[in-house]
Design an enzyme around this catalytic site. Structure first.
Site, PDB file in Angstrom:
ATOM      1  N   LYS A  22      34.088  41.063  16.645  1.00 16.59           N
ATOM      2  CA  LYS A  22      34.588  41.647  17.681  1.00 16.59           C
ATOM      3  C   LYS A  22      34.364  43.204  17.683  1.00 16.59           C
ATOM      4  O   LYS A  22      34.150  43.851  18.636  1.00 16.59           O
ATOM      5  CB  LYS A  22      36.293  41.414  17.734  1.00 16.59           C
ATOM      6  CG  LYS A  22      36.963  42.408  18.883  1.00 16.59           C
ATOM      7  CD  LYS A  22      38.441  41.988  18.848  1.00 16.59           C
ATOM      8  CE  LYS A  22      39.335  42.544  18.024  1.00 16.59           C
ATOM      9  NZ  LYS A  22      39.673  44.104  18.380  1.00 16.59           N
ATOM     10  N   ASN A  23      34.860  43.710  16.631  1.00 21.87           N
ATOM     11  CA  ASN A  23      34.758  45.246  16.357  1.00 21.87           C
ATOM     12  C   ASN A  23      33.532  45.932  16.234  1.00 21.87           C
ATOM     13  O   ASN A  23      33.236  47.096  16.241  1.00 21.87           O
ATOM     14  CB  ASN A  23      35.701  45.853  15.074  1.00 21.87           C
ATOM     15  CG  ASN A  23      37.118  45.755  15.339  1.00 21.87           C
ATOM     16  OD1 ASN A  23      37.560  45.363  16.560  1.00 21.87           O
ATOM     17  ND2 ASN A  23      37.993  45.847  14.426  1.00 21.87           N
ATOM     18  N   ARG A  92      42.634  49.349  23.645  1.00 19.73           N
ATOM     19  CA  ARG A  92      42.225  50.819  23.210  1.00 19.73           C
ATOM     20  C   ARG A  92      40.716  51.016  23.089  1.00 19.73           C
ATOM     21  O   ARG A  92      40.266  52.246  23.415  1.00 19.73           O
ATOM     22  CB  ARG A  92      43.115  50.959  21.784  1.00 19.73           C
ATOM     23  CG  ARG A  92      43.885  51.975  21.683  1.00 19.73           C
ATOM     24  CD  ARG A  92      44.547  51.897  20.324  1.00 19.73           C
ATOM     25  NE  ARG A  92      43.530  52.714  19.635  1.00 19.73           N
ATOM     26  CZ  ARG A  92      43.487  54.142  19.792  1.00 19.73           C
ATOM     27  NH1 ARG A  92      44.504  54.919  20.422  1.00 19.73           N
ATOM     28  NH2 ARG A  92      42.588  54.624  18.928  1.00 19.73           N
ATOM     29  N   CYS A 116      50.611  52.363  21.461  1.00 20.89           N
ATOM     30  CA  CYS A 116      50.542  50.563  21.425  1.00 20.89           C
ATOM     31  C   CYS A 116      51.392  50.315  20.219  1.00 20.89           C
ATOM     32  O   CYS A 116      51.952  50.883  19.590  1.00 20.89           O
ATOM     33  CB  CYS A 116      48.952  50.498  21.131  1.00 20.89           C
ATOM     34  SG  CYS A 116      48.284  50.469  19.553  1.00 20.89           S
ATOM     35  N   ARG A 121      48.499  56.081  17.731  1.00 25.22           N
ATOM     36  CA  ARG A 121      47.005  55.919  17.817  1.00 25.22           C
ATOM     37  C   ARG A 121      46.280  56.977  18.951  1.00 25.22           C
ATOM     38  O   ARG A 121      45.774  56.444  19.790  1.00 25.22           O
ATOM     39  CB  ARG A 121      46.572  54.623  18.126  1.00 25.22           C
ATOM     40  CG  ARG A 121      47.045  53.482  16.966  1.00 25.22           C
ATOM     41  CD  ARG A 121      46.707  52.068  17.279  1.00 25.22           C
ATOM     42  NE  ARG A 121      45.158  51.933  16.880  1.00 25.22           N
ATOM     43  CZ  ARG A 121      44.683  50.553  16.954  1.00 25.22           C
ATOM     44  NH1 ARG A 121      45.367  49.676  17.384  1.00 25.22           N
ATOM     45  NH2 ARG A 121      43.316  50.539  16.416  1.00 25.22           N
ATOM     46  N   VAL A 123      43.672  59.943  20.433  1.00 23.04           N
ATOM     47  CA  VAL A 123      41.911  59.911  20.579  1.00 23.04           C
ATOM     48  C   VAL A 123      41.508  61.403  20.268  1.00 23.04           C
ATOM     49  O   VAL A 123      40.686  61.685  20.612  1.00 23.04           O
ATOM     50  CB  VAL A 123      41.516  59.167  21.864  1.00 23.04           C
ATOM     51  CG1 VAL A 123      41.583  57.715  21.569  1.00 23.04           C
ATOM     52  CG2 VAL A 123      42.175  59.614  23.061  1.00 23.04           C
ATOM     53  N   ASP A 304      43.194  45.720   8.727  1.00 24.52           N
ATOM     54  CA  ASP A 304      43.183  44.395   9.590  1.00 24.52           C
ATOM     55  C   ASP A 304      43.523  43.123   8.792  1.00 24.52           C
ATOM     56  O   ASP A 304      43.584  42.183   9.338  1.00 24.52           O
ATOM     57  CB  ASP A 304      41.897  44.490  10.384  1.00 24.52           C
ATOM     58  CG  ASP A 304      41.923  45.211  11.465  1.00 24.52           C
ATOM     59  OD1 ASP A 304      42.904  46.076  11.801  1.00 24.52           O
ATOM     60  OD2 ASP A 304      40.742  45.356  12.305  1.00 24.52           O
ATOM     61  N   ARG A 396      42.623  37.496  21.962  1.00 25.63           N
ATOM     62  CA  ARG A 396      41.887  38.890  21.992  1.00 25.63           C
ATOM     63  C   ARG A 396      40.914  38.865  21.103  1.00 25.63           C
ATOM     64  O   ARG A 396      39.714  39.725  21.044  1.00 25.63           O
ATOM     65  CB  ARG A 396      42.641  40.291  21.915  1.00 25.63           C
ATOM     66  CG  ARG A 396      43.673  40.443  23.259  1.00 25.63           C
ATOM     67  CD  ARG A 396      44.523  41.662  22.747  1.00 25.63           C
ATOM     68  NE  ARG A 396      43.436  42.729  22.242  1.00 25.63           N
ATOM     69  CZ  ARG A 396      43.951  43.660  21.509  1.00 25.63           C
ATOM     70  NH1 ARG A 396      45.019  43.596  21.033  1.00 25.63           N
ATOM     71  NH2 ARG A 396      42.994  44.651  21.146  1.00 25.63           N
TER      72      ARG A 396
HETATM   73  C1  UD1 Z   1      39.341  50.473  14.618  1.00 27.57           C
HETATM   74  C2  UD1 Z   1      39.428  49.020  14.731  1.00 27.57           C
HETATM   75  C3  UD1 Z   1      40.714  48.582  14.280  1.00 27.57           C
HETATM   76  C4  UD1 Z   1      40.998  48.782  12.693  1.00 27.57           C
HETATM   77  C5  UD1 Z   1      41.190  50.375  12.761  1.00 27.57           C
HETATM   78  C6  UD1 Z   1      41.092  50.746  11.379  1.00 27.57           C
HETATM   79  C7  UD1 Z   1      37.833  48.727  16.495  1.00 27.57           C
HETATM   80  C8  UD1 Z   1      37.569  48.376  17.917  1.00 27.57           C
HETATM   81  N1  UD1 Z   1      39.081  48.521  16.054  1.00 27.57           N
HETATM   82  O1  UD1 Z   1      40.364  51.138  15.461  1.00 27.57           O
HETATM   83  O2  UD1 Z   1      40.602  46.888  14.475  1.00 27.57           O
HETATM   84  O3  UD1 Z   1      42.342  48.435  12.692  1.00 27.57           O
HETATM   85  O4  UD1 Z   1      39.626  50.634  13.153  1.00 27.57           O
HETATM   86  O5  UD1 Z   1      40.134  50.315  10.324  1.00 27.57           O
HETATM   87  O6  UD1 Z   1      36.911  49.013  15.670  1.00 27.57           O
HETATM   88  N2  UD1 Z   1      43.231  58.856  14.488  1.00 27.57           N
HETATM   89  C9  UD1 Z   1      43.769  60.007  15.155  1.00 27.57           C
HETATM   90  N3  UD1 Z   1      42.877  60.498  16.061  1.00 27.57           N
HETATM   91  C10 UD1 Z   1      41.867  60.161  16.629  1.00 27.57           C
HETATM   92  C11 UD1 Z   1      41.357  58.898  16.264  1.00 27.57           C
HETATM   93  C12 UD1 Z   1      42.217  58.148  15.105  1.00 27.57           C
HETATM   94  O7  UD1 Z   1      44.593  60.540  14.549  1.00 27.57           O
HETATM   95  O8  UD1 Z   1      41.324  60.542  17.426  1.00 27.57           O
HETATM   96  C13 UD1 Z   1      44.197  58.076  13.707  1.00 27.57           C
HETATM   97  C14 UD1 Z   1      44.685  56.930  14.166  1.00 27.57           C
HETATM   98  O9  UD1 Z   1      45.766  56.836  14.726  1.00 27.57           O
HETATM   99  C15 UD1 Z   1      44.830  56.131  12.749  1.00 27.57           C
HETATM  100  C16 UD1 Z   1      43.686  56.495  11.934  1.00 27.57           C
HETATM  101  O10 UD1 Z   1      43.235  57.548  12.578  1.00 27.57           O
HETATM  102  O11 UD1 Z   1      46.125  56.349  11.965  1.00 27.57           O
HETATM  103  C17 UD1 Z   1      42.437  55.261  11.988  1.00 27.57           C
HETATM  104  O12 UD1 Z   1      42.602  55.084  13.411  1.00 27.57           O
HETATM  105  P1  UD1 Z   1      40.755  54.722  13.911  1.00 27.57           P
HETATM  106  O13 UD1 Z   1      39.747  54.383  12.608  1.00 27.57           O
HETATM  107  O14 UD1 Z   1      40.383  55.692  14.867  1.00 27.57           O
HETATM  108  O15 UD1 Z   1      41.016  53.076  14.501  1.00 27.57           O
HETATM  109  P2  UD1 Z   1      40.409  52.460  15.668  1.00 27.57           P
HETATM  110  O16 UD1 Z   1      39.029  53.173  15.588  1.00 27.57           O
HETATM  111  O17 UD1 Z   1      41.273  52.760  17.091  1.00 27.57           O
END
Ligand code: UD1
Length: 416
Positions: A22-23, A92, A116, A121, A123, A304, A396
């Site tokens: 999925k990811n 997301r 969430c 979380r 961006v 995960d 999902r």
């Molecule tokens: C992806 C995976 C998710 C997995 C996660 C961590 C996908 C679709 N999802 O989620 O299944 O649990 O990686 O391995 O691939 N953060 C910030 N600012 C940002 C972005 C992230 O502060 O702009 C923080 C997040 O809140 C979190 C950490 O960085 O604490 C890591 O998150 P991130 O690696 O971005 O997770 P996702 O990419 O959303």
């Protein structure tokens, strides 16, 4: 709303095929936005999140043809570079359209994901990276408005390792002028899978899989055909289910190569594991030994898989300490596991799990995707019936979960 009824106590035995990741699939679908030529993806899992992403891309003007696990996407014209709140709130990963849209059509309007179930979380790092590449960004009425006539390569540094952030910026940089360097990049195998597909589309990328990725922008990308890598989290989840139930299973279409620490921990727990290039076999001991772990970005232990390992520790011999360092608030499965008789104490981002001889079936509530998976693992080993509510979370991320478990001998039924 569907629920999952599990009659626990049967050891899983047999063989099932693991689906595409999925990811990896979600960013790869978004990569189709980068070219006007067709991108064909094979081994695409049939999941609700994939359906949501395809709907989102179709709303933008992408022509989509699906044939079993193959999806052909053609983004000849992108006439609506918008990701509406209704889509983003359910998934997301919709934020992954932001980079490709800005790179290809020079603008995007993408809803902020909002809170969430597993923490805030944000961006911000996706946005900061695009700004460094010359994008004007404003946030109004809950939407990110991004505009850039032409992206410029830049040196990017994310102070936290972010998987989708790395993917978004890597995709955008493919069409930027000059070189982009992403430092502190995510090293997850899904980032490498995306980079491989982008390279097949004509992108110039080096360093994917390390923490420094270099992208030399090109004027245009072309079509390609790419097979999506196996889902390492689905693989790990079935391994945990077999381990918990004292089972003996073989998973095909997957490999242990991306699962190093997960496999190590299962071996520490007493499981025998044999792996080949495209299959893994796990044989569980009569009783598991507790295993402590700490989640961190790849190649460390994946967040995960944290919930599923909490579930196996609830019935192991000994006490495990689990530390979650990626997401705040990612222990919501603990209270549900406690309903099944588990002994778990939470203190901030640390959980102490004292293994007991048995769990007892109960009605529990799924709160997020991987939390739900841990309830399935626990339900399979608990005595009596476990009813898991809100299994749309499982739909999902786990393709045909009830059929696959049934094929392994579990007594599982989807009920209304
Ligand atoms: C992806 C995976 C998710 C997995 C996660 C961590 C996908 C679709 N999802 O989620 O299944 O649990 O990686 O391995 O691939 N953060 C910030 N600012 C940002 C972005 C992230 O502060 O702009 C923080 C997040 O809140 C979190 C950490 O960085 O604490 C890591 O998150 P991130 O690696 O971005 O997770 P996702 O990419 O959303």
């Amino acid at each position: 709303m569907d629920k999952l009824l599990i009659e626990g106590g049967t050891a899983l035995r047999g063989e099932v095929a693991i689906s595409g990741a999925k990811n990896a699939a979600l960013p790869l679908l978004c990569a189709a936005l980068l070219t006007s030529e067709p991108l064909t993806l094979n081994n695409v899992p049939d999941l609700n999140d994939i359906g949501t992403m395809l709907k989102l891309l179709a709303q933008m003007g992408v022509k989509i043809a699906r044939d079993g696990s193959s999806v052909r996407l053609e983004a000849l014209v992108i006439d609506n570079p918008v990701a509406a709140y209704e889509m983003v709130k359910t998934m997301r990963a919709s934020i992954l359209v932001l980079g490709p849209l800005v790179a290809r059509v020079g603008e995007a309007r993408v809803s902020l994901p909002g809170g969430c179930a597993i923490g805030a979380r944000p961006v911000d790092l996706h946005i900061k990276g695009l700004q460094a590449m010359g994008t004007e960004v404003s946030v109004e009425h809950g939407y990110v408005h991004a505009k850039s006539p032409k992206l410029k390569g830049a040196k990017l540094f994310t102070d936290i390792v972010t998987v989708t952030g790395t993917e978004n910026l890597m995709m955008a940089a493919c069409l930027a002028a000059g070189e982009t360097v992403i430092e502190n990049a995510a090293r997850e195998p899904e980032v490498v899978d995306l980079a491989n597909c982008l390279v097949a589309m004509g992108a110039q990328i080096s360093g994917a899989g390390t923490d420094v990725i270099r992208i030399h922008g090109v004027a245009r990308l072309h079509g390609a055909t790419h097979r999506i890598m196996p889902d390492r989290i689905e693989t790990g989840t079935y391994l945990c289910a077999a381990a918990a139930t004292g089972g003996d299973i073989r998973l095909t279409g997957t490999s242990a190569s991306y699962l190093d620490l997960v496999v190590d921990k299962l071996m520490d727990a007493g499981c025998e594991i044999e792996s080949s290039r495209d299959a893994i076999r796990l044989k569980a001991p009569p009783r598991l030994t507790a295993v402590s772990l700490r989640t961190a970005p790849y190649p460390a232990f994946p967040t995960d898989m944290q919930a599923q390992f909490m579930a196996i520790n609830t019935i192991a011999n000994g006490t495990a300490v689990i530390r979650e360092t990626i997401f705040e608030n990612r222990f919501m499965h603990a209270v549900e596991l406690i309903r099944l008789g588990a002994d778990i104490k939470i203190d901030g981002n640390t959980a102490v799990v004292r293994g007991s001889d048995r769990l007892q079936g109960a009605t529990v509530m799924a709160t997020d995707l991987r939390a739900s998976a841990s309830l399935v693992v626990a339900g399979l080993v608990a005595q009596g019936e476990t009813l898991i509510d809100r299994i749309y979370h499982l739909d999902r991320g786990y393709e045909h979960l009830d059929q696959k478990l049934t094929a392994l001998g579990a007594r599982v039924r989807r009920v209304r």
